[in-house]
Design a protein around this motif. Structure first.
Motif, PDB file in Angstrom:
ATOM      1  N   ILE A  12     -37.417  -5.539   3.701  1.00  0.00           N
ATOM      2  CA  ILE A  12     -37.638  -6.286   4.804  1.00  0.00           C
ATOM      3  C   ILE A  12     -38.430  -5.972   5.639  1.00  0.00           C
ATOM      4  N   ALA A  13     -39.405  -5.027   5.684  1.00  0.00           N
ATOM      5  CA  ALA A  13     -40.948  -5.195   6.377  1.00  0.00           C
ATOM      6  C   ALA A  13     -41.387  -6.271   5.840  1.00  0.00           C
ATOM      7  N   ALA A  14     -41.245  -6.720   4.514  1.00  0.00           N
ATOM      8  CA  ALA A  14     -42.864  -7.604   3.959  1.00  0.00           C
ATOM      9  C   ALA A  14     -42.810  -8.706   3.996  1.00  0.00           C
ATOM     10  N   ALA A  15     -40.800  -8.777   4.064  1.00  0.00           N
ATOM     11  CA  ALA A  15     -40.383 -10.008   3.911  1.00  0.00           C
ATOM     12  C   ALA A  15     -40.597 -10.370   5.462  1.00  0.00           C
ATOM     13  N   LEU A  16     -40.138  -9.416   7.002  1.00  0.00           N
ATOM     14  CA  LEU A  16     -40.246 -10.038   8.111  1.00  0.00           C
ATOM     15  C   LEU A  16     -42.002 -10.476   8.690  1.00  0.00           C
ATOM     16  N   HIS A  17     -43.079 -10.126   7.797  1.00  0.00           N
ATOM     17  CA  HIS A  17     -44.228  -9.832   7.964  1.00  0.00           C
ATOM     18  C   HIS A  17     -44.556 -11.337   8.774  1.00  0.00           C
ATOM     19  N   ALA A  18     -44.206 -11.955   8.246  1.00  0.00           N
ATOM     20  CA  ALA A  18     -44.823 -13.689   9.042  1.00  0.00           C
ATOM     21  C   ALA A  18     -44.343 -14.308   9.403  1.00  0.00           C
ATOM     22  N   VAL A  19     -42.899 -13.379   9.814  1.00  0.00           N
ATOM     23  CA  VAL A  19     -41.960 -14.449  10.414  1.00  0.00           C
ATOM     24  C   VAL A  19     -42.288 -13.720  12.386  1.00  0.00           C
ATOM     25  N   PRO A  20     -41.974 -15.321  13.278  1.00  0.00           N
ATOM     26  CA  PRO A  20     -42.555 -14.794  14.004  1.00  0.00           C
ATOM     27  C   PRO A  20     -41.043 -14.190  15.320  1.00  0.00           C
ATOM     28  N   ALA A  21     -41.465 -13.387  15.989  1.00  0.00           N
ATOM     29  CA  ALA A  21     -41.203 -11.685  16.823  1.00  0.00           C
ATOM     30  C   ALA A  21     -39.939 -12.462  16.957  1.00  0.00           C
ATOM     31  N   ALA A  22     -39.486 -13.523  17.902  1.00  0.00           N
ATOM     32  CA  ALA A  22     -38.252 -14.027  17.927  1.00  0.00           C
ATOM     33  C   ALA A  22     -37.647 -14.173  16.447  1.00  0.00           C
ATOM     34  N   GLU A  23     -38.110 -14.363  15.769  1.00  0.00           N
ATOM     35  CA  GLU A  23     -36.272 -15.236  14.503  1.00  0.00           C
ATOM     36  C   GLU A  23     -36.644 -13.813  13.772  1.00  0.00           C
ATOM     37  N   ARG A  24     -37.394 -12.478  13.487  1.00  0.00           N
ATOM     38  CA  ARG A  24     -36.898 -11.337  12.683  1.00  0.00           C
ATOM     39  C   ARG A  24     -35.351 -10.974  12.806  1.00  0.00           C
ATOM     40  N   ASP A  25     -35.343 -10.303  14.482  1.00  0.00           N
ATOM     41  CA  ASP A  25     -34.251  -9.860  14.200  1.00  0.00           C
ATOM     42  C   ASP A  25     -32.850 -10.446  13.789  1.00  0.00           C
ATOM     43  N   ALA A  33     -27.257  -7.083   5.066  1.00  0.00           N
ATOM     44  CA  ALA A  33     -25.633  -7.344   5.339  1.00  0.00           C
ATOM     45  C   ALA A  33     -25.869  -8.652   3.423  1.00  0.00           C
ATOM     46  N   SER A  34     -27.009  -9.008   3.593  1.00  0.00           N
ATOM     47  CA  SER A  34     -27.079  -9.315   2.434  1.00  0.00           C
ATOM     48  C   SER A  34     -26.982  -8.577   0.989  1.00  0.00           C
ATOM     49  N   ILE A  35     -27.961  -7.741   1.442  1.00  0.00           N
ATOM     50  CA  ILE A  35     -28.610  -6.527   0.107  1.00  0.00           C
ATOM     51  C   ILE A  35     -27.558  -5.330   1.018  1.00  0.00           C
ATOM     52  N   ALA A  36     -26.786  -5.545   1.608  1.00  0.00           N
ATOM     53  CA  ALA A  36     -25.842  -4.158   1.792  1.00  0.00           C
ATOM     54  C   ALA A  36     -24.643  -5.047   0.810  1.00  0.00           C
ATOM     55  N   ASP A  37     -24.482  -5.945   0.496  1.00  0.00           N
ATOM     56  CA  ASP A  37     -22.700  -6.495  -0.256  1.00  0.00           C
ATOM     57  C   ASP A  37     -23.708  -6.373  -1.579  1.00  0.00           C
ATOM     58  N   GLY A  61     -36.806 -11.531  -5.514  1.00  0.00           N
ATOM     59  CA  GLY A  61     -37.651 -11.651  -6.046  1.00  0.00           C
ATOM     60  C   GLY A  61     -38.745 -11.567  -4.547  1.00  0.00           C
ATOM     61  N   ASP A  62     -40.076 -11.993  -4.621  1.00  0.00           N
ATOM     62  CA  ASP A  62     -41.041 -12.312  -3.816  1.00  0.00           C
ATOM     63  C   ASP A  62     -40.971 -12.229  -2.358  1.00  0.00           C
ATOM     64  N   PRO A  63     -40.737 -10.914  -1.280  1.00  0.00           N
ATOM     65  CA  PRO A  63     -40.127 -11.083  -0.031  1.00  0.00           C
ATOM     66  C   PRO A  63     -41.098 -12.232   0.717  1.00  0.00           C
ATOM     67  N   ALA A  64     -41.836 -12.542   0.615  1.00  0.00           N
ATOM     68  CA  ALA A  64     -42.911 -13.527   1.417  1.00  0.00           C
ATOM     69  C   ALA A  64     -41.927 -15.401   0.753  1.00  0.00           C
ATOM     70  N   HIS A  65     -41.315 -15.591  -0.638  1.00  0.00           N
ATOM     71  CA  HIS A  65     -40.901 -16.593  -1.143  1.00  0.00           C
ATOM     72  C   HIS A  65     -39.564 -16.261  -0.167  1.00  0.00           C
ATOM     73  N   LEU A  66     -39.135 -15.428  -0.009  1.00  0.00           N
ATOM     74  CA  LEU A  66     -37.478 -15.206   0.316  1.00  0.00           C
ATOM     75  C   LEU A  66     -37.776 -15.593   1.851  1.00  0.00           C
ATOM     76  N   ALA A  67     -38.599 -14.856   2.078  1.00  0.00           N
ATOM     77  CA  ALA A  67     -38.999 -15.310   3.880  1.00  0.00           C
ATOM     78  C   ALA A  67     -39.332 -17.086   4.527  1.00  0.00           C
ATOM     79  N   ALA A  68     -39.626 -17.599   3.196  1.00  0.00           N
ATOM     80  CA  ALA A  68     -40.741 -18.914   3.228  1.00  0.00           C
ATOM     81  C   ALA A  68     -38.795 -19.704   3.464  1.00  0.00           C
ATOM     82  N   ARG A  69     -37.983 -19.182   2.013  1.00  0.00           N
ATOM     83  CA  ARG A  69     -36.789 -19.976   2.171  1.00  0.00           C
ATOM     84  C   ARG A  69     -35.730 -19.607   3.291  1.00  0.00           C
ATOM     85  N   TYR A  70     -35.932 -18.603   3.828  1.00  0.00           N
ATOM     86  CA  TYR A  70     -34.712 -17.995   4.807  1.00  0.00           C
ATOM     87  C   TYR A  70     -35.632 -18.821   6.278  1.00  0.00           C
TER      88      TYR A  70
END
Length: 329
Positions: A12-25, A33-37, A61-70
């Motif tokens: 999750i830390a890797a996925a959130l690395h390039a995400v704006p702070a306002a959208e990280r939470d 939630a998705s990973i836990a389910d 997969g790659d957290p960077a690509h996952l963040a881009a898709r989200y």
């Protein structure tokens, strides 16, 4: 105490690395939630919690690509893994380097008696030239990192020749002490320094009566010492890259850094005190005289300042390494 360095935390830390702070939470809550389910579903199917967590994250997969898709953001020259870090670093470099370079150039022009209108032209040219170089080299470093490291996920059906992303590439959340900004900043400053050494020889600030450039460093240094300096700088960059990939200081990397600092200090100080480093014609063209009455005395003072700077750098590196080792242990 809760372990904050699990595979899920690192992912999750890797996925959130390039995400704006306002959208990280929001993204973090959705990811957790998705990973836990998914993990719960695998555990109910008979897998162990550890195996279920690992399989779930590998499927994502790659957290960077996952963040881009989200975020529904396209990946162009720089993808979301590096874009915001690149932007912050570029702003910082432009805000620091441009004012310093402009001040130095104006000071030299004033000492040289350059007319005000020419100084204005020099300022504009300098700002544009340095700004373009800063932007180009900073972007180039990030593009190389993007192509060689971050974009290593292999989509389904991709060729076997592409390097696969794996969970082993995730940095430790708790132990990473060397950031990307630190790495890229060091690489860019090193490139600019090399450019400056070459530029002062070929173009320079100061010219003689014939219009030829008067370099700050003695031309004889190009026979051995300046190429040797470039080799040391290349080794330092390699060490910085290794430190970034490791995520923290190691004894081997610190020892290599100490050795490079000592070699560079010894060579620079020896040449300086022998009068073989700086071309005194540079000062003569500017009608500058040493405040102490002798360039030798001035060089001695500079040598002391260099020694103190090197000692501080080495000491700071060693102290931080020991502190990190104690924290990890």
């Amino acid at each position: 105490m809760t372990d904050r360095n699990t595979l899920t935390d690192r992912y999750i830390a890797a996925a959130l690395h390039a995400v704006p702070a306002a959208e990280r939470d929001d993204l973090e809550r959705e990811l957790r939630a998705s990973i836990a389910d998914a993990v719960d579903g695998r555990v109910e199917a008979g897998e162990t919690p550890q195996a279920a967590e690992r399989a779930t994250l590998e499927d994502l997969g790659d957290p960077a690509h996952l963040a881009a898709r989200y975020l529904d953001r396209p990946t162009f020259l720089l993808g979301p893994a590096y874009y915001f870090t690149w932007l912050r670093l570029l702003k910082m470099l432009l805000g620091i380097v441009l004012p310093i370079a402009t001040t130095v150039i104006v000071a030299i022009d004033l000492l040289d008696g350059t007319p005000p209108q020419r100084i204005v032209g020099t300022i504009v040219t300098t700002v544009l030239t340095i700004g373009v170089h800063l932007t180009f080299w900073t972007t180039l470093v990030f593009v190389v990192l993007e192509r060689s490291g971050a974009k290593t996920a292999r989509p389904g059906g991709a060729g076997k020749d592409l390097r696969s992303w794996s969970l082993d590439m995730l940095p430790d959340v708790a132990r990473r002490t060397t950031g990307l900004v630190e790495l890229v900043g060091f690489v860019v400053v090193t490139i600019l320094f090399v450019f400056g050494v070459i530029w002062q020889q070929q173009v320079g600030f100061v010219r003689d009566a014939a219009g030829d450039p008067v370099p700050f460093l003695r031309p004889e240094l190009w026979r051995f010492w300046i190429p040797a300096l470039f080799v040391l700088l290349a080794a330092a960059v390699a060490g910085a890259v290794a430190r970034y990939r490791t995520g923290h200081r190691t004894g081997t990397l610190v020892l290599a850094s100490v050795a490079l600092n000592l070699v560079g200090w010894a060579a620079t100080t020896t040449l300086l005190l022998r009068g073989e480093l700086i071309d005194t014609r540079f000062f003569a063209e500017l009608d500058l005289t040493p405040l102490s009455g002798s360039w030798t005395t001035t060089y001695q003072g500079v040598a002391v300042a260099i020694a103190l700077s090197v000692l501080w750098t080495i000491g700071d590196d060693v102290v931080k390494w020991r502190r990190e080792a104690r924290t990890a242990g």
